[in-house]
Motif scaffolding. Structure first.
Motif, mmCIF file in Angstrom:
data_model
loop_
_atom_site.group_PDB
_atom_site.id
_atom_site.type_symbol
_atom_site.label_atom_id
_atom_site.label_comp_id
_atom_site.label_asym_id
_atom_site.label_seq_id
_atom_site.Cartn_x
_atom_site.Cartn_y
_atom_site.Cartn_z
ATOM 1 N N SER A 86 2.026 2.763 -6.109
ATOM 2 C CA SER A 86 1.932 1.606 -5.854
ATOM 3 C C SER A 86 0.341 1.084 -5.895
ATOM 4 O O SER A 86 0.104 -0.217 -6.031
ATOM 5 C CB SER A 86 2.571 1.084 -4.533
ATOM 6 O OG SER A 86 2.142 1.641 -3.253
ATOM 7 N N THR A 87 -0.399 1.792 -5.211
ATOM 8 C CA THR A 87 -1.586 1.340 -5.078
ATOM 9 C C THR A 87 -2.926 2.139 -5.941
ATOM 10 O O THR A 87 -4.029 1.846 -5.908
ATOM 11 C CB THR A 87 -2.030 1.240 -3.379
ATOM 12 O OG1 THR A 87 -2.337 2.633 -3.007
ATOM 13 C CG2 THR A 87 -1.231 0.403 -2.602
ATOM 14 N N THR A 88 -2.571 3.044 -6.512
ATOM 15 C CA THR A 88 -3.811 3.958 -7.401
ATOM 16 C C THR A 88 -2.956 3.841 -8.788
ATOM 17 O O THR A 88 -2.035 4.114 -8.878
ATOM 18 C CB THR A 88 -3.862 5.311 -6.632
ATOM 19 O OG1 THR A 88 -2.462 6.110 -6.581
ATOM 20 C CG2 THR A 88 -4.284 5.100 -5.062
ATOM 21 N N ASN A 89 -4.117 4.052 -9.571
ATOM 22 C CA ASN A 89 -3.935 4.436 -10.964
ATOM 23 C C ASN A 89 -3.644 5.654 -11.319
ATOM 24 O O ASN A 89 -3.966 6.812 -10.819
ATOM 25 C CB ASN A 89 -5.222 3.717 -11.724
ATOM 26 C CG ASN A 89 -4.917 3.729 -13.336
ATOM 27 O OD1 ASN A 89 -3.923 3.522 -13.780
ATOM 28 N ND2 ASN A 89 -6.146 3.557 -14.069
ATOM 29 N N ARG A 90 -2.964 5.762 -12.808
ATOM 30 C CA ARG A 90 -2.642 7.355 -13.100
ATOM 31 C C ARG A 90 -4.082 7.600 -13.481
ATOM 32 O O ARG A 90 -4.875 6.911 -14.239
ATOM 33 C CB ARG A 90 -1.897 6.866 -14.051
ATOM 34 C CG ARG A 90 -1.397 8.397 -15.046
ATOM 35 C CD ARG A 90 -0.703 7.850 -16.343
ATOM 36 N NE ARG A 90 1.027 7.640 -15.836
ATOM 37 C CZ ARG A 90 1.210 6.176 -16.108
ATOM 38 N NH1 ARG A 90 0.428 5.371 -16.696
ATOM 39 N NH2 ARG A 90 2.156 5.632 -15.823
ATOM 40 N N ARG A 91 -4.241 8.815 -13.573
ATOM 41 C CA ARG A 91 -5.578 9.766 -13.946
ATOM 42 C C ARG A 91 -4.980 10.637 -14.926
ATOM 43 O O ARG A 91 -4.128 11.526 -14.730
ATOM 44 C CB ARG A 91 -6.121 10.326 -12.989
ATOM 45 C CG ARG A 91 -6.847 9.310 -11.903
ATOM 46 C CD ARG A 91 -7.908 9.978 -11.031
ATOM 47 N NE ARG A 91 -7.659 11.190 -10.187
ATOM 48 C CZ ARG A 91 -7.574 12.256 -10.253
ATOM 49 N NH1 ARG A 91 -8.557 12.957 -10.975
ATOM 50 N NH2 ARG A 91 -7.034 13.173 -9.309
ATOM 51 N N CYS A 92 -5.682 10.494 -16.336
ATOM 52 C CA CYS A 92 -5.388 11.637 -17.327
ATOM 53 C C CYS A 92 -6.538 12.610 -17.550
ATOM 54 O O CYS A 92 -7.886 12.162 -17.346
ATOM 55 C CB CYS A 92 -5.090 10.588 -18.581
ATOM 56 S SG CYS A 92 -4.015 9.292 -18.580
ATOM 57 N N GLN A 93 -6.327 13.702 -18.219
ATOM 58 C CA GLN A 93 -7.254 14.568 -18.512
ATOM 59 C C GLN A 93 -7.083 15.184 -19.862
ATOM 60 O O GLN A 93 -5.822 15.285 -20.277
ATOM 61 C CB GLN A 93 -7.256 15.861 -17.568
ATOM 62 C CG GLN A 93 -8.278 16.832 -17.751
ATOM 63 C CD GLN A 93 -9.568 16.404 -17.442
ATOM 64 O OE1 GLN A 93 -9.956 15.865 -16.411
ATOM 65 N NE2 GLN A 93 -10.577 16.854 -18.300
ATOM 66 N N TYR A 130 -0.270 -1.057 -10.906
ATOM 67 C CA TYR A 130 -0.509 -0.710 -9.612
ATOM 68 C C TYR A 130 -1.179 -1.921 -8.999
ATOM 69 O O TYR A 130 -1.920 -2.483 -9.725
ATOM 70 C CB TYR A 130 -1.225 0.607 -9.519
ATOM 71 C CG TYR A 130 -2.779 0.657 -10.258
ATOM 72 C CD1 TYR A 130 -3.698 0.381 -9.367
ATOM 73 C CD2 TYR A 130 -2.865 0.787 -11.468
ATOM 74 C CE1 TYR A 130 -4.907 0.304 -9.701
ATOM 75 C CE2 TYR A 130 -4.021 0.565 -11.997
ATOM 76 C CZ TYR A 130 -5.122 0.363 -11.338
ATOM 77 O OH TYR A 130 -6.300 0.499 -11.729
ATOM 78 N N GLU A 131 -1.386 -1.766 -7.642
ATOM 79 C CA GLU A 131 -2.016 -2.898 -6.725
ATOM 80 C C GLU A 131 -3.289 -2.471 -6.809
ATOM 81 O O GLU A 131 -3.954 -1.597 -6.300
ATOM 82 C CB GLU A 131 -1.445 -3.008 -5.451
ATOM 83 C CG GLU A 131 -1.952 -3.910 -4.452
ATOM 84 C CD GLU A 131 -1.551 -3.696 -3.155
ATOM 85 O OE1 GLU A 131 -0.705 -4.339 -2.647
ATOM 86 O OE2 GLU A 131 -2.386 -3.094 -2.235
ATOM 87 N N SER A 132 -4.162 -3.322 -7.530
ATOM 88 C CA SER A 132 -5.589 -3.312 -7.539
ATOM 89 C C SER A 132 -6.249 -4.004 -6.323
ATOM 90 O O SER A 132 -7.569 -3.993 -6.204
ATOM 91 C CB SER A 132 -6.240 -3.540 -9.027
ATOM 92 O OG SER A 132 -5.748 -5.083 -9.142
#
Length: 406
Positions: A293-300, A255-257
């Motif tokens: 495209s601009t945010t990370n995946r979030r895991c739980q 993703y675009e950091s």
């Protein structure tokens, strides 16, 4: 030119003595025209100094000699007067030339040279010289046109030649022509710029006729991190997650950091993977928010146990949803921690079947406990106090020593 058929006054007739005869011009008949030998005409003959009378003869004197081509005749020889000579001019003023070669009857004349066409820088009277023409630039190519030719550094006069000076060459690809060479002015060159501001590129290659220009890169499309002016570089594209299957989608992609600018590239960061860690499922995770495209995946992390007894997992951990629990079926299944099962994987257990004949149900099944059946007999050293029924257990009592009932 020499006149034809010219008769010198007083040169024919009178006394025919030797002197008089010598004064006669030599005539040659050519096609009915008389051609005079002017050298003889200007240097021979005599004139009368004393008239004849009855007592003495005519007295004659040899005429003056006009020496050609240095002199010309001012006054012709007559019967009674001498020939008068004058010297031709031997030079002209600066910027002049003689009109013709010396002639017999008139003084030599000077005339001006033609301005911008001819000149004479001395007083010799020789023919005027052609004025110098400055060399034009070579138009066979742009580079030669920008580096060759001459211009007039000093205008010609009738007494001085045109002065030409070699033009200033504009050296490609480092320079360009600011002002073109003209007939009377030099070429002016300018230096091409060798760099552009950061985030810009040169519009084109160096041109001979114009200064090199810069233009900005296209935001979100190209960038240039230095001032070299080299072509803008395409912005990097972050690799999206693999959508082949859910496992790949949950663990791949960038993703675009950091967003791109016209001077910096897009920064891409590997996304956080969500994993199940099968087959143990220790620390198993599920996706809370998908990668963009601009945010990370979030895991739980999935829950590690159901709260309390009488519950079981609805299934194995999944990547797309959180894990949930469901009740065991009262009277059919049960579960409690005393069973010692792996809490990440347990399911409700089946309740034992109904108690068989000769047994009494001492614990009814619930969602949290199993059915317990007890055998209908007393242990050694006990005696039956009350027989069991379908709903009540056998009651035993401890024997007493020497008691006849045991």
């Amino acid at each position: 030119s020499k006149p034809t058929g010219y008769v010198v006054p007083g040169a024919i007739g009178g006394f025919r003595d030797g002197a008089a005869e010598a004064a006669r011009p030599v005539w040659t008949d050519i096609e009915d025209q008389l051609v005079v030998d002017w050298t003889l005409y200007a240097s021979t003959g005599s004139f009368e100094t004393n008239r004849p009378n009855s007592t003495h003869n005519r007295v004659c004197q040899a005429s003056s000699v006009c020496r050609l081509p240095q002199q010309f005749i001012v006054q012709n020889l007559t019967a009674t007067s001498d020939r008068q000579c004058a010297s031709h001019p031997t030079q002209c003023l600066l910027g002049q030339e003689f009109t013709a070669d010396p002639v017999l009857f008139t003084s030599r004349v000077c005339r001006l040279c033609v301005q911008n066409a001819t000149y004479r820088s001395d007083q010799s009277g020789l023919p005027c010289l052609p004025v110098l023409t400055c060399v034009s630039p070579d138009a066979s190519s742009e580079s030669s046109f920008a580096s060759t030719g001459e211009y007039e550094s000093q205008a010609p006069t009738i007494s001085s030649n045109r002065q030409c000076r070699t033009s200033t060459p504009c050296a490609l690809p480092l320079e360009f022509v600011v002002t073109n060479l003209t007939a009377t002015t030099d070429r002016i060159c300018g230096s091409h710029r060798t760099n552009c501001p950061v985030g810009q590129e040169f519009v084109d290659n160096p041109d001979v006729n114009a200064a090199r220009q810069c233009r900005p890169c296209v935001l979100n499309s190209t960038y240039r991190p230095d001032s070299s002016g080299e072509p803008c570089i395409p912005v990097s594209t972050c690799t999206p997650a693999d959508t082949t299957n859910l496992t790949a989608y949950a663990t791949t992609g960038f993703y675009e950091s950091q967003a791109p600018t016209i001077s910096t590239d897009r920064q891409c960061t590997r996304s956080t993977p969500c994993t199940l860690n099968a087959p143990t499922y220790v620390g198993a995770q599920y996706i809370v928010a998908n990668i963009t495209s601009t945010t990370n995946r979030r895991c739980q992390q999935h829950p590690t146990s159901c709260s309390g007894c009488g519950l079981e997992w609805t299934g194995l951990p999944r990547l797309d949803t959180p894990r949930t629990c469901q009740n065991c079926v009262a009277g059919s299944t049960f579960w409690n921690r005393a069973l010692g099962d792996n809490e990440l994987l347990y399911t409700c257990r089946a309740v034992r079947p109904a108690c068989s004949p000769g047994e009494t149900e001492t614990q009814a099944p619930t969602r949290c406990q199993d059915r317990i059946c007890s055998e209908n007999r007393c242990n050694i050293g006990e005696f039956v106090v009350q027989e069991p029924t379908a709903t009540t257990p056998l009651v035993c009592g401890r024997c007493v020593v020497n008691n006849a009932t045991c």
